[in-house]
Motif scaffolding. Structure first.
Motif, mmCIF file in Angstrom:
data_model
loop_
_atom_site.group_PDB
_atom_site.id
_atom_site.type_symbol
_atom_site.label_atom_id
_atom_site.label_comp_id
_atom_site.label_asym_id
_atom_site.label_seq_id
_atom_site.Cartn_x
_atom_site.Cartn_y
_atom_site.Cartn_z
ATOM 1 N N GLY A 1 -0.746 3.882 -1.849
ATOM 2 C CA GLY A 1 -2.118 4.104 -1.420
ATOM 3 C C GLY A 1 -2.948 2.848 -1.471
ATOM 4 O O GLY A 1 -3.765 2.583 -0.596
ATOM 5 N N SER A 2 -2.765 2.061 -2.523
ATOM 6 C CA SER A 2 -3.470 0.784 -2.668
ATOM 7 C C SER A 2 -2.650 -0.106 -3.594
ATOM 8 O O SER A 2 -1.862 0.401 -4.413
ATOM 9 C CB SER A 2 -4.875 0.993 -3.241
ATOM 10 O OG SER A 2 -4.808 1.552 -4.541
ATOM 11 N N PRO A 3 -2.805 -1.426 -3.496
ATOM 12 C CA PRO A 3 -2.074 -2.322 -4.405
ATOM 13 C C PRO A 3 -2.452 -2.054 -5.855
ATOM 14 O O PRO A 3 -3.613 -1.830 -6.181
ATOM 15 C CB PRO A 3 -2.520 -3.717 -3.956
ATOM 16 C CG PRO A 3 -2.971 -3.543 -2.544
ATOM 17 C CD PRO A 3 -3.581 -2.174 -2.481
ATOM 18 N N ARG B 1 0.824 -1.211 0.000
ATOM 19 C CA ARG B 1 0.000 0.000 0.000
ATOM 20 C C ARG B 1 0.859 1.261 0.000
ATOM 21 O O ARG B 1 0.409 2.328 0.404
ATOM 22 C CB ARG B 1 -0.938 0.000 1.214
ATOM 23 C CG ARG B 1 -2.000 -1.093 1.143
ATOM 24 C CD ARG B 1 -3.054 -0.932 2.226
ATOM 25 N NE ARG B 1 -4.140 -1.871 2.029
ATOM 26 C CZ ARG B 1 -5.189 -1.673 1.232
ATOM 27 N NH1 ARG B 1 -5.272 -0.537 0.547
ATOM 28 N NH2 ARG B 1 -6.126 -2.583 1.097
#
Length: 487
Positions: free
Chosen positions: A376-378, A373
């Protein structure tokens, strides 16, 4: 018969009975566990094959490739994925290499240097993986790097290690590898038409049609993209055999073209289909005189056309959807849909690189984007050059481009080896065939890199790097590749 001889005879007869009784008793004790029975039954055969792989290094690459291609994964998690039985065969090959250190002759050439640099650059980025994503993600990244390194090890083992063989023997191995690959592609076709249950952990990739929801052909591979890449590789082999300097008989090569093209279409991987088409165009550019001969052109066009017509007739719903997704006119109207959501992902990555130039320069860690992350996110980059730049930095991308350039240069040099008048299986034509096969495929591979991370298809890479090893052997034996032994 004398009493002593009779006693010896009875003991010899009793030994198999005792062995069978012991095995039966063990199986009966594990009767409540079918998995235990299967493991116990497979253990003796597995032990025999592993010993053979260790004791016969020339045959180890074929055994490893066969295990990677034909066997499904085990229900054991490793490196964020499933463990695979072929890793046991890989371990036997590693031990075989360590036990025969005196047989290694590492050469000093551009191809070797670029592959060493590639693994080194990816390895150095693991420190940043631990820094930005934590030790758990870094450990999983290290496991994935080892899987990639297995393919590179096959290259060195088969070209400069104890697994090196003559090109004549390599031709026999390549033909066996072709039939192993054909069996895997044929199973993939059966897998799609009967929608066989996929082993646990396989990628869930589906096609939504008016007639229902269907899982894309994956065969025994983790996802459809890996199957498509695998089929593109052996499709290039089939076409190269059909157009001259045959490694395969013409009927076998035509069969391969049909099976690999069918499995490729059913995988629904447009990137792999594009890679296969580009490989064929590269072959046409490499030897344009071939395509002026109608007989050779017909030998390729007839099986390919028959496969496409059968695809249209057997699955018209799938064919219409496929053709709609290949409509380049929709790229300007609905670009995000045409590129399957990749454009937004690329924009996110571009914004991060612009905001964090130092992290882009040095990398955030090999194979961390889909599991961390930190951004921020995968994210799955679906572009190998972009993901390599962000994950391993400028040095990793430079090493990747250098490796691609070295592979193409070595393959083109082997492809241009002059054929000698000693038949199609003499060393020179075989070396030329391996060069043509590898050069044309790698041109298509570089295209697929723009739409996916092909170096994660570690079960395809051993076969690919084995062919590259034969390219290196052909150049070394011809004297066209200046080099010196450094070990």
């Amino acid at each position: 018969m004398a009493p002593a001889e009779l006693s010896i005879s009875r003991r010899k007869t009793a030994l198999p009975a005792v062995a069978i009784a012991l095995i039966a008793g063990t199986l009966a004790a594990a009767a409540k566990s079918p998995a235990a029975i299967a493991l116990l039954a497979a253990a003796p055969l597995a032990a025999l094959l592993l010993w053979y792989a260790f004791a016969s290094p020339v045959h180890w690459p074929l055994l490893f490739c066969a295990a990677a291609i034909l066997l499904p994964p085990l229900p054991i998690a490793i490196g964020g994925g499933e463990a695979h039985p072929s890793l046991l065969v890989a371990a036997a090959g590693l031990l075989a290499g360590l036990a025969r250190l005196r047989q290694w002759r590492i050469r000093s050439d551009a191809l070797n240097a670029s592959l060493f640099a590639l693994i080194a650059a990816f390895s150095l980025s693991l420190g940043f993986a631990a820094l930005y994503s934590g030790w758990a993600v870094a450990g999983a990244s290290a496991a994935r790097l080892l899987l990639l390194a297995l393919g590179v090890y096959v290259y060195f083992f088969a070209s400069q290690g104890p697994g090196r063989s003559s090109l004549r023997h390599a031709g026999q191995t390549a033909r066996r590898l072709f039939w192993i690959a054909s069996a895997a592609a044929l199973f993939a076709c059966i897998d799609f038409f009967f929608q066989l249950p996929a082993p646990a952990g396989f990628g869930a990739q589906f096609i939504w049609l008016d007639t229902g929801v269907f899982r894309r052909a994956q065969g025994l591979f983790y996802d459809a993209g890996a199957l498509g890449n695998f089929c593109a590789f052996f499709l290039a082999m089939s076409v190269a055999s059909l157009t001259g300097r045959n490694l395969l008989p013409r009927p076998a090569a035509a069969f391969g073209l049909v099976v690999f093209l069918a499995a490729l279409l059913l995988s629904f991987s447009r990137a792999a289909l594009g890679a296969a088409a580009i490989s064929c165009l590269a072959l046409a550019a490499l030897e344009p005189k071939i395509w002026a001969k109608r007989r050779l052109l017909l030998a390729v066009a007839a099986p390919a056309l028959a496969t496409a017509v059968a695809f249209l007739l057997l699955r018209p719903d799938l064919a219409s959807t496929y053709l709609a997704r290949l409509d380049f006119g929709s790229a300007s109207a609905t670009p995000e849909r045409f590129f399957s959501g990749r454009l937004e992902t690329w924009r996110v990555l571009a914004r991060f690189m612009a905001a964090h130039p130092w992290q882009t320069l040095l990398g955030v860690g090999y194979k961390t984007l889909p599991y961390s992350r930190h951004l921020g996110s995968p994210l799955i980059a679906d572009n190998m050059c972009l993901s390599t730049l962000l994950e391993t930095g400028v040095f990793g991308l430079a090493a990747l481009l250098a490796a691609c350039a070295a592979i193409l240069a070595a393959s083109l040099r082997a492809a241009r080896l002059a054929a000698e008048p000693r038949g199609p299986h003499s060393p020179q034509p075989l070396g030329s065939f391996f060069g043509r096969w590898m050069f044309c495929f790698w041109i298509g591979e570089m295209f697929q890199m723009l739409l996916g991370d092909v170096l994660t298809f570690w079960r395809v890479l051993p076969a690919c790097f084995w062919v590259l090893a034969q390219v290196s052997n052909a150049n070394a034996s011809s004297g066209d590749s200046p080099h010196r032994s450094v070990w």
